[in-house]
Design a protein around this motif. Structure first.
Motif, PDB file in Angstrom:
ATOM      1  N   GLY A   2       0.718  -1.215  -0.036  1.00 30.94           N
ATOM      2  CA  GLY A   2       0.186   0.104  -0.079  1.00 30.94           C
ATOM      3  C   GLY A   2       0.923   1.273  -0.018  1.00 30.94           C
ATOM      4  O   GLY A   2       1.632   1.411   0.906  1.00 30.94           O
ATOM      5  N   ALA A   3       0.405   2.089  -0.892  1.00 23.07           N
ATOM      6  CA  ALA A   3       1.099   3.518  -0.919  1.00 23.07           C
ATOM      7  C   ALA A   3       0.058   4.563  -0.651  1.00 23.07           C
ATOM      8  O   ALA A   3      -1.001   4.212  -0.104  1.00 23.07           O
ATOM      9  CB  ALA A   3       1.700   3.609  -2.194  1.00 23.07           C
ATOM     10  N   GLY A   4       0.292   5.680  -0.464  1.00 20.58           N
ATOM     11  CA  GLY A   4      -0.788   6.718  -0.159  1.00 20.58           C
ATOM     12  C   GLY A   4      -0.092   8.232   0.055  1.00 20.58           C
ATOM     13  O   GLY A   4       1.238   8.287   0.065  1.00 20.58           O
ATOM     14  N   PHE A   5      -0.850   9.039   0.427  1.00 15.77           N
ATOM     15  CA  PHE A   5      -0.325  10.579   0.390  1.00 15.77           C
ATOM     16  C   PHE A   5      -1.368  11.307   1.269  1.00 15.77           C
ATOM     17  O   PHE A   5      -2.574  10.909   1.424  1.00 15.77           O
ATOM     18  CB  PHE A   5       0.001  11.346  -0.911  1.00 15.77           C
ATOM     19  N   MET A   6      -0.974  12.415   1.946  1.00 19.08           N
ATOM     20  CA  MET A   6      -2.207  13.380   2.488  1.00 19.08           C
ATOM     21  C   MET A   6      -2.513  14.419   1.405  1.00 19.08           C
ATOM     22  O   MET A   6      -1.814  14.775   0.473  1.00 19.08           O
ATOM     23  CB  MET A   6      -1.092  13.976   3.477  1.00 19.08           C
ATOM     24  N   VAL A   7      -3.673  14.643   1.461  1.00 18.30           N
ATOM     25  CA  VAL A   7      -4.461  15.497   0.739  1.00 18.30           C
ATOM     26  C   VAL A   7      -4.529  16.825   1.345  1.00 18.30           C
ATOM     27  O   VAL A   7      -4.792  17.096   2.167  1.00 18.30           O
ATOM     28  CB  VAL A   7      -5.845  15.149   0.382  1.00 18.30           C
ATOM     29  N   GLY A   8      -3.850  17.795   0.366  1.00 18.57           N
ATOM     30  CA  GLY A   8      -3.813  19.416   1.089  1.00 18.57           C
ATOM     31  C   GLY A   8      -2.539  19.392   2.254  1.00 18.57           C
ATOM     32  O   GLY A   8      -2.640  20.245   3.158  1.00 18.57           O
ATOM     33  N   SER A   9      -1.424  18.742   1.917  1.00 17.55           N
ATOM     34  CA  SER A   9      -0.483  18.776   2.993  1.00 17.55           C
ATOM     35  C   SER A   9       0.428  20.084   2.442  1.00 17.55           C
ATOM     36  O   SER A   9       0.096  20.652   1.437  1.00 17.55           O
ATOM     37  CB  SER A   9       0.364  17.711   2.805  1.00 17.55           C
ATOM     38  N   PRO A  10       1.245  20.748   3.589  1.00 19.26           N
ATOM     39  CA  PRO A  10       1.736  22.035   3.424  1.00 19.26           C
ATOM     40  C   PRO A  10       2.583  22.014   1.955  1.00 19.26           C
ATOM     41  O   PRO A  10       3.166  20.983   1.680  1.00 19.26           O
ATOM     42  CB  PRO A  10       2.458  22.207   4.515  1.00 19.26           C
ATOM     43  N   TYR A  11       2.359  22.979   1.213  1.00 19.58           N
ATOM     44  CA  TYR A  11       3.174  23.162   0.014  1.00 19.58           C
ATOM     45  C   TYR A  11       2.803  22.403  -1.307  1.00 19.58           C
ATOM     46  O   TYR A  11       3.347  22.457  -2.126  1.00 19.58           O
ATOM     47  CB  TYR A  11       4.542  23.139   0.221  1.00 19.58           C
ATOM     48  N   GLN A  12       1.702  21.565  -1.099  1.00 23.01           N
ATOM     49  CA  GLN A  12       1.215  20.938  -2.002  1.00 23.01           C
ATOM     50  C   GLN A  12       0.521  21.679  -3.092  1.00 23.01           C
ATOM     51  O   GLN A  12      -0.157  22.522  -2.502  1.00 23.01           O
ATOM     52  CB  GLN A  12       0.372  19.539  -1.475  1.00 23.01           C
ATOM     53  N   THR A  13       0.560  21.277  -4.172  1.00 22.02           N
ATOM     54  CA  THR A  13      -0.180  22.067  -5.300  1.00 22.02           C
ATOM     55  C   THR A  13      -1.013  21.082  -6.232  1.00 22.02           C
ATOM     56  O   THR A  13      -0.888  19.798  -6.029  1.00 22.02           O
ATOM     57  CB  THR A  13       0.785  22.777  -6.175  1.00 22.02           C
ATOM     58  N   ASN A  14      -1.985  21.598  -6.846  1.00 25.65           N
ATOM     59  CA  ASN A  14      -2.775  20.940  -7.597  1.00 25.65           C
ATOM     60  C   ASN A  14      -1.856  20.002  -8.650  1.00 25.65           C
ATOM     61  O   ASN A  14      -2.089  18.852  -9.170  1.00 25.65           O
ATOM     62  CB  ASN A  14      -3.805  21.583  -8.560  1.00 25.65           C
ATOM     63  N   GLU A  15      -0.857  20.535  -9.148  1.00 27.29           N
ATOM     64  CA  GLU A  15       0.317  19.983  -9.863  1.00 27.29           C
ATOM     65  C   GLU A  15       0.585  18.468  -9.286  1.00 27.29           C
ATOM     66  O   GLU A  15       0.853  17.477  -9.960  1.00 27.29           O
ATOM     67  CB  GLU A  15       1.417  20.740 -10.416  1.00 27.29           C
ATOM     68  N   ASP A  16       1.065  18.737  -8.125  1.00 24.50           N
ATOM     69  CA  ASP A  16       1.397  17.696  -7.133  1.00 24.50           C
ATOM     70  C   ASP A  16       0.572  16.580  -7.295  1.00 24.50           C
ATOM     71  O   ASP A  16       0.843  15.292  -7.581  1.00 24.50           O
ATOM     72  CB  ASP A  16       1.949  18.128  -5.862  1.00 24.50           C
ATOM     73  N   LEU A  17      -0.849  16.800  -6.940  1.00 23.19           N
ATOM     74  CA  LEU A  17      -1.726  15.891  -6.929  1.00 23.19           C
ATOM     75  C   LEU A  17      -2.075  15.180  -8.206  1.00 23.19           C
ATOM     76  O   LEU A  17      -2.076  13.881  -8.184  1.00 23.19           O
ATOM     77  CB  LEU A  17      -3.117  16.486  -6.365  1.00 23.19           C
ATOM     78  N   ALA A  18      -1.847  15.970  -9.377  1.00 26.22           N
ATOM     79  CA  ALA A  18      -1.802  15.217 -10.612  1.00 26.22           C
ATOM     80  C   ALA A  18      -0.648  14.103 -10.971  1.00 26.22           C
ATOM     81  O   ALA A  18      -0.914  13.164 -11.478  1.00 26.22           O
ATOM     82  CB  ALA A  18      -1.894  16.150 -11.802  1.00 26.22           C
ATOM     83  N   ARG A  19       0.463  14.744 -10.398  1.00 28.27           N
ATOM     84  CA  ARG A  19       1.541  13.882 -10.223  1.00 28.27           C
ATOM     85  C   ARG A  19       1.397  12.487  -9.599  1.00 28.27           C
ATOM     86  O   ARG A  19       1.818  11.404  -9.873  1.00 28.27           O
ATOM     87  CB  ARG A  19       2.670  14.482  -9.964  1.00 28.27           C
ATOM     88  N   GLU A  20       0.651  12.553  -8.368  1.00 19.83           N
ATOM     89  CA  GLU A  20       0.579  11.417  -7.535  1.00 19.83           C
ATOM     90  C   GLU A  20      -0.230  10.250  -8.421  1.00 19.83           C
ATOM     91  O   GLU A  20      -0.169   9.190  -8.281  1.00 19.83           O
ATOM     92  CB  GLU A  20      -0.398  11.828  -6.243  1.00 19.83           C
ATOM     93  N   LEU A  21      -1.387  10.741  -9.288  1.00 16.42           N
ATOM     94  CA  LEU A  21      -2.095   9.937  -9.990  1.00 16.42           C
ATOM     95  C   LEU A  21      -1.406   9.247 -10.934  1.00 16.42           C
ATOM     96  O   LEU A  21      -1.371   7.924 -11.294  1.00 16.42           O
ATOM     97  CB  LEU A  21      -3.350  10.313 -10.529  1.00 16.42           C
TER      98      LEU A  21
END
Length: 349
Positions: free
Chosen positions: A197-216
């Protein structure tokens, strides 16, 4: 236009980071359609089953100093505890009686829990309850340690990668923690045959929408069997105490995108999601999630395992929690089942 992107994601699963970003930034227009399609896909593979994992929080000691975490080593206000082997086995006994068929042993990176001790506990759980799965979530360990625990009978390992962006990782962790080592640990776990299992926090400090796209994109490339995401919730005794938390709205939408990207994934609606939104776990299930992780830890220690502020269900007995969750899941159109809930390699026809 956005429906076309969702349909292409389902059919071809080849969206670019820019296309994921487009969906994220225009989610108000597509969230209901994405959730509907995510649930259809989940139901095709797993039915309307929601799998429960019994969470046993072993220890609030941790050697690390992640900037977001309430049990970081430098937090002098944290209440520390360790469960004994006997206490852990007692939690498993109670959980099995209540219908749990997966136990998740989670804790800080605490050297007290040696390979030998953990192996004894894993073997005893498997001896008593051979029809169960054992999941570990104990952070970064050596390859030899992961191998020893796998040989003892551990089935799954949860290790959130936290972020696919190396620069972002460095903003969340002290310099002695390594982005490369976290990635290597995940590769080692998969190579040893763990359901990983992997995973990440949503809305963590300094996170951008570009980061979220990269997560996917990262999840599509690495193909974990499980993905755990939850909103960032600040803890009062950390360097990130004054940062704004993540939102349930974004978390729920990303659950749908993860289900559509990884159709067979085991996907929790997390306690953190339920902490920031009273209906958060139901919303997660209605967006494509299919796992819940009620707490089997002794009630006396639950408030001490405080990764973030205001965590829910710290005073409930496990039986209370299951009764509550069963009704919530039913209201979300699914049902809790007594099942190990293994990752499915094939989509049902």
């Amino acid at each position: 236009m956005y429906k076309t992107l969702i349909d292409r994601l389902i059919k071809e699963n080849n969206l670019t980071a820019a296309e994921y970003l487009m969906l994220i930034e225009n989610r108000d227009e597509i969230r209901d359609y994405a959730a509907k399609k995510a649930c259809e896909l989940r139901n095709k593979i797993y039915g309307k089953k929601v799998f429960i994992r019994g969470l046993i929080e072993l220890s609030s000691y941790c050697r690390n100093n992640c900037y977001y975490c309430g049990i970081r080593a430098l937090n002098k206000n944290a209440e520390r505890y360790r469960l004994t082997k006997e206490e852990i086995l007692s939690c498993a006994d109670e959980g099995y009686r209540l219908g749990f068929r997966t136990f998740v042993m989670q804790g800080g990176e605490d050297g007290y829990y040696t390979d030998e001790l953990l192996s004894e506990i894993i073997r005893e759980i498997k001896r008593r309850y051979p029809d169960t799965a054992v999941t570990l979530s104990l952070g970064e360990r050596s390859y030899e340690s992961y191998r020893a625990l796998k040989e003892a009978g551990a089935d799954r390992y949860l290790l959130r990668h936290e972020t696919a962006n190396k620069e972002h990782y460095a903003k969340l962790h002290p310099k002695e923690m390594s982005f490369e080592n976290r990635q290597e640990c995940l590769r080692q776990l998969k190579s040893l045959g763990y359901q990983t299992g992997a995973g990440f926090m949503v809305g963590s400090p300094y996170q951008t929408n570009e980061d979220l796209a990269r997560e996917l994109i990262y999840l599509r490339e690495t193909q974990p069997e499980m993905v755990g995401i939850g909103p960032f919730i600040p803890h009062k005794d950390t360097p990130f105490a004054d940062f704004e938390g993540g939102t349930a709205e974004m978390t729920v939408f990303l659950l749908s995108l993860i289900r559509l990207t990884l159709p067979r994934v085991l996907l929790p609606a997390t306690t953190a999601l339920g902490t920031i939104d009273p209906m958060g776990r139901e919303k997660g299930i209605m967006a494509g999630a299919n796992v819940l992780m009620p707490n089997l830890s002794p009630v006396s220690v639950r408030k001490k395992y405080e990764l973030y502020d205001n965590k829910i269900c710290t005073g409930e007995e496990a039986a209370q929690c299951i009764g509550c969750l069963s009704e919530r899941v039913k209201n979300a159109g699914c049902e809790i089942v007594k099942d190990k809930g293994d990752f499915k390699n094939e989509i049902r026809r």
